[in-house]
Write a protein that holds these residues in place. Structure first.
Motif, mmCIF file in Angstrom:
data_model
loop_
_atom_site.group_PDB
_atom_site.id
_atom_site.type_symbol
_atom_site.label_atom_id
_atom_site.label_comp_id
_atom_site.label_asym_id
_atom_site.label_seq_id
_atom_site.Cartn_x
_atom_site.Cartn_y
_atom_site.Cartn_z
ATOM 1 N N ALA A 103 56.030 1.387 -8.839
ATOM 2 C CA ALA A 103 56.586 1.230 -10.189
ATOM 3 C C ALA A 103 56.436 2.536 -10.946
ATOM 4 O O ALA A 103 55.769 3.465 -10.492
ATOM 5 C CB ALA A 103 55.866 0.100 -10.931
ATOM 6 N N LYS A 104 57.050 2.609 -12.131
ATOM 7 C CA LYS A 104 56.937 3.806 -12.968
ATOM 8 C C LYS A 104 55.538 3.932 -13.557
ATOM 9 O O LYS A 104 55.045 5.040 -13.752
ATOM 10 C CB LYS A 104 57.960 3.757 -14.111
ATOM 11 N N THR A 105 54.899 2.802 -13.875
ATOM 12 C CA THR A 105 53.589 2.822 -14.534
ATOM 13 C C THR A 105 52.619 1.889 -13.832
ATOM 14 O O THR A 105 53.027 0.959 -13.126
ATOM 15 C CB THR A 105 53.703 2.387 -16.002
ATOM 16 N N SER A 106 51.346 2.111 -14.058
ATOM 17 C CA SER A 106 50.327 1.251 -13.453
ATOM 18 C C SER A 106 50.361 -0.153 -14.063
ATOM 19 O O SER A 106 50.041 -1.135 -13.387
ATOM 20 C CB SER A 106 48.929 1.869 -13.617
ATOM 21 N N GLU A 107 50.753 -0.253 -15.334
ATOM 22 C CA GLU A 107 50.869 -1.567 -15.960
ATOM 23 C C GLU A 107 51.934 -2.405 -15.249
ATOM 24 O O GLU A 107 51.733 -3.601 -14.974
ATOM 25 C CB GLU A 107 51.224 -1.415 -17.441
ATOM 26 N N GLU A 108 53.073 -1.774 -14.934
ATOM 27 C CA GLU A 108 54.128 -2.478 -14.211
ATOM 28 C C GLU A 108 53.674 -2.829 -12.793
ATOM 29 O O GLU A 108 53.958 -3.921 -12.285
ATOM 30 C CB GLU A 108 55.380 -1.601 -14.149
ATOM 31 N N ALA A 109 52.975 -1.908 -12.147
ATOM 32 C CA ALA A 109 52.489 -2.149 -10.784
ATOM 33 C C ALA A 109 51.477 -3.299 -10.761
ATOM 34 O O ALA A 109 51.475 -4.125 -9.839
ATOM 35 C CB ALA A 109 51.868 -0.876 -10.219
ATOM 36 N N LEU A 123 53.802 -9.121 -0.460
ATOM 37 C CA LEU A 123 54.414 -7.984 -1.126
ATOM 38 C C LEU A 123 53.965 -6.718 -0.414
ATOM 39 O O LEU A 123 52.771 -6.547 -0.128
ATOM 40 C CB LEU A 123 53.986 -7.932 -2.598
ATOM 41 N N SER A 124 54.910 -5.857 -0.093
ATOM 42 C CA SER A 124 54.586 -4.564 0.504
ATOM 43 C C SER A 124 55.481 -3.502 -0.118
ATOM 44 O O SER A 124 56.518 -3.803 -0.703
ATOM 45 C CB SER A 124 54.773 -4.611 2.022
ATOM 46 N N ILE A 125 55.050 -2.242 0.012
ATOM 47 C CA ILE A 125 55.775 -1.112 -0.578
ATOM 48 C C ILE A 125 56.204 -0.169 0.547
ATOM 49 O O ILE A 125 55.475 0.030 1.515
ATOM 50 C CB ILE A 125 54.893 -0.368 -1.609
ATOM 51 N N GLY A 126 57.395 0.443 0.398
ATOM 52 C CA GLY A 126 58.021 1.185 1.485
ATOM 53 C C GLY A 126 57.475 2.574 1.761
ATOM 54 O O GLY A 126 58.203 3.560 1.616
ATOM 55 N N TYR A 127 56.229 2.652 2.201
ATOM 56 C CA TYR A 127 55.637 3.921 2.620
ATOM 57 C C TYR A 127 55.760 4.054 4.138
ATOM 58 O O TYR A 127 54.784 3.887 4.873
ATOM 59 C CB TYR A 127 54.177 3.995 2.174
ATOM 60 N N GLN A 128 56.977 4.377 4.615
ATOM 61 C CA GLN A 128 57.239 4.375 6.049
ATOM 62 C C GLN A 128 56.539 5.490 6.807
ATOM 63 O O GLN A 128 56.418 5.428 8.034
ATOM 64 C CB GLN A 128 58.750 4.441 6.326
ATOM 65 N N ASN A 129 56.035 6.512 6.081
ATOM 66 C CA ASN A 129 55.372 7.610 6.784
ATOM 67 C C ASN A 129 54.068 7.185 7.452
ATOM 68 O O ASN A 129 53.567 7.884 8.327
ATOM 69 C CB ASN A 129 55.127 8.782 5.830
ATOM 70 N N GLN A 336 46.736 -1.217 -2.610
ATOM 71 C CA GLN A 336 46.672 0.208 -2.261
ATOM 72 C C GLN A 336 47.770 0.983 -2.985
ATOM 73 O O GLN A 336 47.524 2.056 -3.547
ATOM 74 C CB GLN A 336 46.817 0.378 -0.747
ATOM 75 N N ALA A 337 48.978 0.442 -2.974
ATOM 76 C CA ALA A 337 50.102 1.102 -3.636
ATOM 77 C C ALA A 337 49.864 1.188 -5.145
ATOM 78 O O ALA A 337 50.318 2.141 -5.800
ATOM 79 C CB ALA A 337 51.401 0.364 -3.342
ATOM 80 N N PHE A 338 49.163 0.204 -5.706
ATOM 81 C CA PHE A 338 48.823 0.221 -7.126
ATOM 82 C C PHE A 338 47.984 1.452 -7.462
ATOM 83 O O PHE A 338 48.218 2.126 -8.480
ATOM 84 C CB PHE A 338 48.055 -1.053 -7.512
ATOM 85 N N VAL A 339 47.015 1.786 -6.602
ATOM 86 C CA VAL A 339 46.148 2.938 -6.859
ATOM 87 C C VAL A 339 46.953 4.237 -6.795
ATOM 88 O O VAL A 339 46.727 5.164 -7.580
ATOM 89 C CB VAL A 339 44.961 2.972 -5.868
ATOM 90 N N VAL A 340 47.923 4.318 -5.866
ATOM 91 C CA VAL A 340 48.802 5.485 -5.806
ATOM 92 C C VAL A 340 49.519 5.656 -7.155
ATOM 93 O O VAL A 340 49.535 6.748 -7.740
ATOM 94 C CB VAL A 340 49.835 5.354 -4.663
ATOM 95 N N THR A 341 50.103 4.582 -7.664
ATOM 96 C CA THR A 341 50.804 4.634 -8.947
ATOM 97 C C THR A 341 49.851 5.007 -10.079
ATOM 98 O O THR A 341 50.197 5.789 -10.972
ATOM 99 C CB THR A 341 51.471 3.277 -9.248
ATOM 100 N N GLN A 342 48.645 4.471 -10.040
ATOM 101 C CA GLN A 342 47.625 4.755 -11.052
ATOM 102 C C GLN A 342 47.324 6.257 -11.113
ATOM 103 O O GLN A 342 47.272 6.857 -12.200
ATOM 104 C CB GLN A 342 46.358 3.966 -10.695
ATOM 105 N N ILE A 343 47.174 6.873 -9.950
ATOM 106 C CA ILE A 343 46.852 8.307 -9.900
ATOM 107 C C ILE A 343 48.046 9.148 -10.342
ATOM 108 O O ILE A 343 47.899 10.109 -11.114
ATOM 109 C CB ILE A 343 46.385 8.707 -8.485
#
Length: 360
Positions: A103-109, A123-129, A336-343
């Motif tokens: 998401a754009k913001t941690s609040e949205e995430a 729910l999963s996020i598209g980090y294909q790497n 995990q994806a939430f923490v990425v957005t947070q940072i």
């Protein structure tokens, strides 16, 4: 257990055509039955290329969500709408794969994480790497403890001149930022995953618009329009984790550097280290001597590999669908994806204020 999962695609633009739909088409347990886009012609084209006979076409995603026969939704829209579409889809009883960043913001995430817990849907996020051969190999090395405690790392997402000039990549309102939220997010996700460390304490960040206003600039996809370039061209972050570990994050679409590479990580631990600058390299000390190990992965490139029966995006899709069919945890967990957005949000905030951002 169902033999086939019925999938709806929301957003039929570049990432859906370049990654999601081609990858899902290789998964035999999937039927793509519905396609939604605000531009109806794009949805119709997707339905004709990837849909089952009688696949539905929508311009309003809520109408797609009303179809109770749909099991899974892939959200492939601009970043601005990731959160509310994902939450609505989860509330409608669908499992959701949302394209990165979360998401754009941690609040949205956070709302997305809470909706997944509340509804019991995946729910999963598209980090294909994460699904590249080098990433998979390195993660096993890290989990086995070969590097010891990783206390310093770098997350690399540097392009010399490769500004995406299509879609809404340059639009701050739609995307929330430039290279940091676009490709920096991949590098940070990889780094945190390898470290298995999701507890940031503070971050200092800087963003720059040093080349964005150049007219007729050299660029992989042709010159960009400075008037439409409303995001940063480079961003950097210095992250300190609760356990004292340090991560340096570097991201740019356009910078005067010859050392380029994206979705890469460098790790330094108490027992050994690793980097991805010349293929995957693992270094350490044994019997009083230094060594460098280069595993043969029969691959080339950064995002996609030759000699592999399944590219990372296809493996991501298959693993995601299997997690639903077998009721197992997705490889990329929403927490995990939430923490990425947070940072990432912290880096942008620190760049605006000139002050460190501390996490609660």
């Amino acid at each position: 257990m169902k033999d086939k999962l019925r999938v709806g695609i929301i957003g039929c633009g570049g990432i859906a055509n370049g990654k999601h739909m081609p990858s899902l088409s290789k998964v035999k347990e999937v039927e793509m039955v519905a396609f939604c886009d605000i531009i109806e012609e794009r949805a119709k084209k997707a339905a004709s290329e990837y849909g089952v006979d009688g696949a539905k076409v929508y311009t309003d995603y809520k109408e797609l969500l009303d179809d109770k026969t749909i099991d899974v939704v892939h959200v492939c829209t601009p970043n601005r709408s990731h959160s509310f579409i994902t939450v609505d889809a989860l509330e409608a009883g669908k499992h959701v794969m949302c394209e990165k960043p979360m998401a754009k913001t941690s609040e949205e995430a956070k709302k997305m994480v809470e909706a997944a817990k509340r509804t019991g849907k995946k729910l999963s996020i598209g980090y294909q790497n994460r699904f590249r051969p080098d990433s998979q190999y390195l993660n096993k090395v890290c989990r086995r403890g070969d590097l010891g405690e990783v206390y310093f790392a770098k997350a690399h997402a540097i392009r010399r001149r490769a500004v995406p000039t299509w879609g809404v990549f340059l639009n701050e309102y739609e995307q929330g930022g430039g290279p940091l939220i676009d490709i920096g997010t991949h590098a940070l996700d990889l780094t945190l995953w390898m470290m298995d460390n999701y507890k940031p304490r503070m971050v200092v960040g800087t963003t720059y618009r040093k080349l964005a206003d150049n007219e007729n600039a050299a660029n992989a996809w042709g010159p960009w329009d400075p008037k439409k370039f409303t995001v940063e061209d480079s961003a950097f972050g210095f992250v300190v984790m609760e356990n004292g570990a340090t991560i340096v994050l570097e991201s740019s679409w356009a910078i005067n550097s010859l050392q380029i590479g994206e979705a890469m990580t460098t790790l330094c631990g108490t027992k050994g280290g690793a980097d991805m600058w010349d293929g995957l390299r693992i270094n350490g000390e044994e019997f009083g001597k230094l060594y460098t190990l280069k595993p043969s992965l029969d691959a080339s490139g950064v995002d996609f590999y030759e000699g592999e029966s399944e590219n990372p995006s296809e493996k991501e899709a298959r693993t995601w669908i299997n997690s639903i069919l077998n009721d197992t945890e997705p490889v990329v967990k929403p927490e995990q994806a939430f923490v990425v957005t947070q940072i990432l949000e912290g880096i942008y905030e620190s760049a605006k204020t000139g002050q460190p951002v501390y996490f609660k």
